[in-house]
Every structure is written in structure tokens, then in C-alpha cells.
Scaffold this motif. Sequence first.
Motif, PDB file in Angstrom:
ATOM      1  N   HIS A 262       0.841  -1.202   0.000  1.00  0.00           N
ATOM      2  CA  HIS A 262       0.000   0.000   0.000  1.00  0.00           C
ATOM      3  C   HIS A 262       0.872   1.246   0.000  1.00  0.00           C
ATOM      4  O   HIS A 262       2.102   1.174   0.083  1.00  0.00           O
ATOM      5  CB  HIS A 262      -0.920   0.003   1.226  1.00  0.00           C
ATOM      6  CG  HIS A 262      -0.184  -0.018   2.536  1.00  0.00           C
ATOM      7  ND1 HIS A 262       0.358   1.108   3.114  1.00  0.00           N
ATOM      8  CD2 HIS A 262       0.115  -1.052   3.380  1.00  0.00           C
ATOM      9  CE1 HIS A 262       0.942   0.791   4.255  1.00  0.00           C
ATOM     10  NE2 HIS A 262       0.824  -0.507   4.438  1.00  0.00           N
ATOM     11  N   ARG A 263       0.213   2.406  -0.093  1.00  0.00           N
ATOM     12  CA  ARG A 263       0.894   3.703  -0.026  1.00  0.00           C
ATOM     13  C   ARG A 263       0.197   4.584   1.001  1.00  0.00           C
ATOM     14  O   ARG A 263      -0.124   5.737   0.741  1.00  0.00           O
ATOM     15  CB  ARG A 263       0.873   4.387  -1.403  1.00  0.00           C
ATOM     16  CG  ARG A 263       1.828   3.769  -2.405  1.00  0.00           C
ATOM     17  CD  ARG A 263       1.757   4.461  -3.749  1.00  0.00           C
ATOM     18  NE  ARG A 263       1.868   5.909  -3.621  1.00  0.00           N
ATOM     19  CZ  ARG A 263       2.999   6.580  -3.473  1.00  0.00           C
ATOM     20  NH1 ARG A 263       4.143   5.927  -3.425  1.00  0.00           N
ATOM     21  NH2 ARG A 263       2.997   7.882  -3.379  1.00  0.00           N
ATOM     22  N   ALA A 264      -0.064   4.003   2.179  1.00  0.00           N
ATOM     23  CA  ALA A 264      -0.855   4.697   3.194  1.00  0.00           C
ATOM     24  C   ALA A 264      -0.049   5.181   4.389  1.00  0.00           C
ATOM     25  O   ALA A 264      -0.624   5.696   5.346  1.00  0.00           O
ATOM     26  CB  ALA A 264      -1.990   3.779   3.680  1.00  0.00           C
ATOM     27  N   HIS A 265       1.277   5.010   4.350  1.00  0.00           N
ATOM     28  CA  HIS A 265       2.084   5.566   5.441  1.00  0.00           C
ATOM     29  C   HIS A 265       1.989   7.091   5.423  1.00  0.00           C
ATOM     30  O   HIS A 265       1.799   7.694   4.364  1.00  0.00           O
ATOM     31  CB  HIS A 265       3.546   5.145   5.300  1.00  0.00           C
ATOM     32  CG  HIS A 265       3.758   3.667   5.454  1.00  0.00           C
ATOM     33  ND1 HIS A 265       3.467   2.994   6.606  1.00  0.00           N
ATOM     34  CD2 HIS A 265       4.230   2.740   4.583  1.00  0.00           C
ATOM     35  CE1 HIS A 265       3.754   1.715   6.458  1.00  0.00           C
ATOM     36  NE2 HIS A 265       4.212   1.529   5.240  1.00  0.00           N
ATOM     37  N   ALA A 266       2.126   7.689   6.581  1.00  0.00           N
ATOM     38  CA  ALA A 266       1.987   9.143   6.671  1.00  0.00           C
ATOM     39  C   ALA A 266       2.977   9.857   5.754  1.00  0.00           C
ATOM     40  O   ALA A 266       2.628  10.855   5.111  1.00  0.00           O
ATOM     41  CB  ALA A 266       2.173   9.602   8.120  1.00  0.00           C
ATOM     42  N   TYR A 267       4.207   9.359   5.678  1.00  0.00           N
ATOM     43  CA  TYR A 267       5.191  10.048   4.832  1.00  0.00           C
ATOM     44  C   TYR A 267       4.786   9.966   3.357  1.00  0.00           C
ATOM     45  O   TYR A 267       5.014  10.910   2.590  1.00  0.00           O
ATOM     46  CB  TYR A 267       6.597   9.476   5.061  1.00  0.00           C
ATOM     47  CG  TYR A 267       6.919   8.211   4.314  1.00  0.00           C
ATOM     48  CD1 TYR A 267       7.476   8.248   3.038  1.00  0.00           C
ATOM     49  CD2 TYR A 267       6.685   6.961   4.888  1.00  0.00           C
ATOM     50  CE1 TYR A 267       7.786   7.091   2.358  1.00  0.00           C
ATOM     51  CE2 TYR A 267       6.994   5.802   4.213  1.00  0.00           C
ATOM     52  CZ  TYR A 267       7.545   5.866   2.953  1.00  0.00           C
ATOM     53  OH  TYR A 267       7.848   4.713   2.273  1.00  0.00           O
ATOM     54  N   GLN A 268       4.168   8.854   2.957  1.00  0.00           N
ATOM     55  CA  GLN A 268       3.707   8.721   1.575  1.00  0.00           C
ATOM     56  C   GLN A 268       2.527   9.637   1.293  1.00  0.00           C
ATOM     57  O   GLN A 268       2.423  10.230   0.217  1.00  0.00           O
ATOM     58  CB  GLN A 268       3.331   7.262   1.301  1.00  0.00           C
ATOM     59  CG  GLN A 268       4.518   6.315   1.331  1.00  0.00           C
ATOM     60  CD  GLN A 268       4.104   4.859   1.295  1.00  0.00           C
ATOM     61  OE1 GLN A 268       3.130   4.464   1.931  1.00  0.00           O
ATOM     62  NE2 GLN A 268       4.855   4.054   0.557  1.00  0.00           N
ATOM     63  N   LEU A 269       1.629   9.766   2.263  1.00  0.00           N
ATOM     64  CA  LEU A 269       0.485  10.650   2.084  1.00  0.00           C
ATOM     65  C   LEU A 269       0.937  12.105   1.976  1.00  0.00           C
ATOM     66  O   LEU A 269       0.391  12.878   1.180  1.00  0.00           O
ATOM     67  CB  LEU A 269      -0.495  10.484   3.254  1.00  0.00           C
ATOM     68  CG  LEU A 269      -1.167   9.110   3.379  1.00  0.00           C
ATOM     69  CD1 LEU A 269      -2.033   9.052   4.627  1.00  0.00           C
ATOM     70  CD2 LEU A 269      -1.990   8.803   2.132  1.00  0.00           C
ATOM     71  N   LEU A 270       1.937  12.489   2.756  1.00  0.00           N
ATOM     72  CA  LEU A 270       2.438  13.857   2.691  1.00  0.00           C
ATOM     73  C   LEU A 270       3.052  14.149   1.323  1.00  0.00           C
ATOM     74  O   LEU A 270       2.884  15.246   0.771  1.00  0.00           O
ATOM     75  CB  LEU A 270       3.453  14.105   3.803  1.00  0.00           C
ATOM     76  CG  LEU A 270       2.891  14.167   5.224  1.00  0.00           C
ATOM     77  CD1 LEU A 270       4.007  14.350   6.236  1.00  0.00           C
ATOM     78  CD2 LEU A 270       1.866  15.297   5.362  1.00  0.00           C
ATOM     79  N   ILE A 271       3.768  13.185   0.768  1.00  0.00           N
ATOM     80  CA  ILE A 271       4.330  13.361  -0.572  1.00  0.00           C
ATOM     81  C   ILE A 271       3.203  13.465  -1.598  1.00  0.00           C
ATOM     82  O   ILE A 271       3.251  14.289  -2.518  1.00  0.00           O
ATOM     83  CB  ILE A 271       5.285  12.202  -0.910  1.00  0.00           C
ATOM     84  CG1 ILE A 271       6.552  12.300  -0.059  1.00  0.00           C
ATOM     85  CG2 ILE A 271       5.654  12.214  -2.396  1.00  0.00           C
ATOM     86  CD1 ILE A 271       7.495  11.124  -0.211  1.00  0.00           C
ATOM     87  N   SER A 272       2.162  12.669  -1.412  1.00  0.00           N
ATOM     88  CA  SER A 272       1.045  12.680  -2.353  1.00  0.00           C
ATOM     89  C   SER A 272       0.287  14.004  -2.350  1.00  0.00           C
ATOM     90  O   SER A 272      -0.286  14.398  -3.370  1.00  0.00           O
ATOM     91  CB  SER A 272       0.076  11.538  -2.028  1.00  0.00           C
ATOM     92  OG  SER A 272       0.688  10.281  -2.218  1.00  0.00           O
ATOM     93  N   ILE A 273       0.287  14.718  -1.211  1.00  0.00           N
ATOM     94  CA  ILE A 273      -0.432  15.995  -1.174  1.00  0.00           C
ATOM     95  C   ILE A 273       0.465  17.172  -1.555  1.00  0.00           C
ATOM     96  O   ILE A 273       0.025  18.321  -1.527  1.00  0.00           O
ATOM     97  CB  ILE A 273      -1.067  16.261   0.210  1.00  0.00           C
ATOM     98  CG1 ILE A 273       0.001  16.438   1.289  1.00  0.00           C
ATOM     99  CG2 ILE A 273      -2.033  15.158   0.584  1.00  0.00           C
ATOM    100  CD1 ILE A 273      -0.565  16.795   2.653  1.00  0.00           C
ATOM    101  N   GLY A 274       1.721  16.869  -1.907  1.00  0.00           N
ATOM    102  CA  GLY A 274       2.548  17.929  -2.464  1.00  0.00           C
ATOM    103  C   GLY A 274       3.840  18.263  -1.757  1.00  0.00           C
ATOM    104  O   GLY A 274       4.615  19.088  -2.253  1.00  0.00           O
TER     105      GLY A 274
END
Length: 337
Positions: A262-274
Amino acid sequence: MMPPGFVWLLAFVSGLVVAGLVMRAGILDHPNARSSHVRPTPRGGGLGLVVGFLLALAVTPVAAPADQAILGGLALCTVLTAILGFLDDLVSLNGRLKFAVLLIISLALAGMTGPVTDLGVALPWMLGWLGSALYVFTLANTVNFMDGSDGLLASTLIPAALAMGVMADGPLAIAAFSLAASTAGFAVWNAPLLSARGRLFSGDVGALGGAVIFAGLSLAWASTGPAGSVWLVPLLVLPLLGDVLLTMAARVRAGRSPFTAHRAHAYQLLISIGLSHRQVAMIWGGMSLGCGVLALVASALPLPAQLVSLVAAVVVFALGHRHCRKLARIKGLDIHQ
């Protein structure tokens, strides 16, 4: 007898040179649906981290037989882990095979560098051994899961190793500083310092190798150091363990499997939002530095205060983790992806 400064310089230079040679070897990480990169990037650079540490360990003066046994066992398990990780970087090993080999290494390392049998109450040796092995296995997989953003591994492992080096003494302290130095050498290529992205990935050899080295050193320190040391170890790696464990818990609550990719780690989510990889590395590095400072302060306090420090840090991190996921949800992302 080699002075500590020479040992640490050797670790840094070796990590830098070996990682650079691996980068030229052309072992490429091709992007997939879960990748944070869009073009093939060299990987396996974490071999520099491992080689730098092992060379430094080889010239570290160790007089006491007990310390020789601990560090010898750590070196053996590090070599085995590095072989496992590098083979996976080259040919993508079967997942069950990796699981089994890493489990065996974890059991061996726990027995040779620990085990921790005193949590304020005495534990049976077998229970302490199995618990210590679970810590090694969990940390190795955690670091591997978290090694998906440029500079994140180095920004968390270096402060943790430095803090442990300050709190430990003798050969363990020298070895902890050597880990920080070899990681810094590798980070010259991996961290997004002068550009938006790093030039080299650590690969499994670096993620698993670095985690096993830190796990072995921290087990040795927790089992031989002052009372309460065992409670400061998870504090040093809280930014890594916290993201993985809280993400797994969130996926379970949402009815998703915690074991599927998955890509649900917090660091991945932060990258996904910019956020950039540099910003994410700085955030996790700042948290790791804060945890290291808190551990140093707590190490001078009574045992109850050490426990309170760990619990307080966990609460603060959990709130921050929840806030990251909230931001991603507001942006319309699937936070359980």
C-alpha cells in the motif's frame, strides 16, 4: 589502537565510496504503482552503509571478551542480512524465503547481542529471547517499509545512532557513532540535498542491514546498560515504528489487510499531497532528533520518568500522525490505499 576519530572517518569514507561504486554499477529500481519515483533509479547503495560500518567495526578496539562476542555476533548477522538484501535487490527473492531467513537472523541476533530479560520485572530467558527477536524482526521490516522516500532512512537513523552513542559507552558507543558515520556517507548520494531527488536508493541491503545493525546495538545496550535503557530504545526509533504500526492499525480498522502492499504511510500521504522528499526527510529527521534529545534527558531521570517520556512521545506522535492523515483525507486521497 585506532583512535575513535579515525574509525568514524573510515566509516564515512567507506560508506561514501562503496555507495558511489554501487551507483555506477547500474542496478536499477524500476518504478511501479507504489513507487514515489517515475524514472529508473540506481539502488543497492545501502551496501555502502553496511560495508562502512563493518570496516569501522573491524578496527574498533575491543578488550572485553563479552563485548567481542556481542560485536562479533552483530557482524555475522549484519553480513548475512546484507547478503539477503543485496540478493533481493538483484533478483527479487521469494517473499516467504526472505521472511524465513530474516526470522532466523533475528533469533540469532537476539541471542548473541541480548536478549533483554529485565523490563523492571525479570523475564524468563526464553521469553526475553523471543521478545528481543520480535523487536529485531519488526524493526527490520519497519525500516524496509519506511525506506520509500529520499533521505528518510538517513534522517531517522543518524539521530537515533548518535543519541545511542552518547548514552552508551565503550565499544558500543564507538560502534553507534560508526553507524551514524557510514549512514552519512551513503546519504551524500541518497539525500535530496542539492536537488529535488536523491541519486541513489538504499535498496533492501541498506534498509535491512541498517535496521539489523541498529537493532543489535540497541539490544546490547538495553541488556547491559543502566536500568530503564530498554524503555528508551523504542523512543529512539519512534518516528519509524510509529508510522508503520499506526498505519497498520488504521488499515485494520478500515477493513483493509495490513500485510498487502500500500501507499498509506503518513510520509507517503504527505508526498502525495505535495510535500517534497526533502521536506519529508526534514520532518522525520526533526522528529528523530527530538526523540533523541528526549531520550538523552530521560536517561538521567528515574525509571518512572523514563516511562512517562516514552508514553508522552507516543501520544504526541500519534496526534501528529492523525493530523497527517486528516490533511490527506481533506485533499481527497484514499488514506487506506
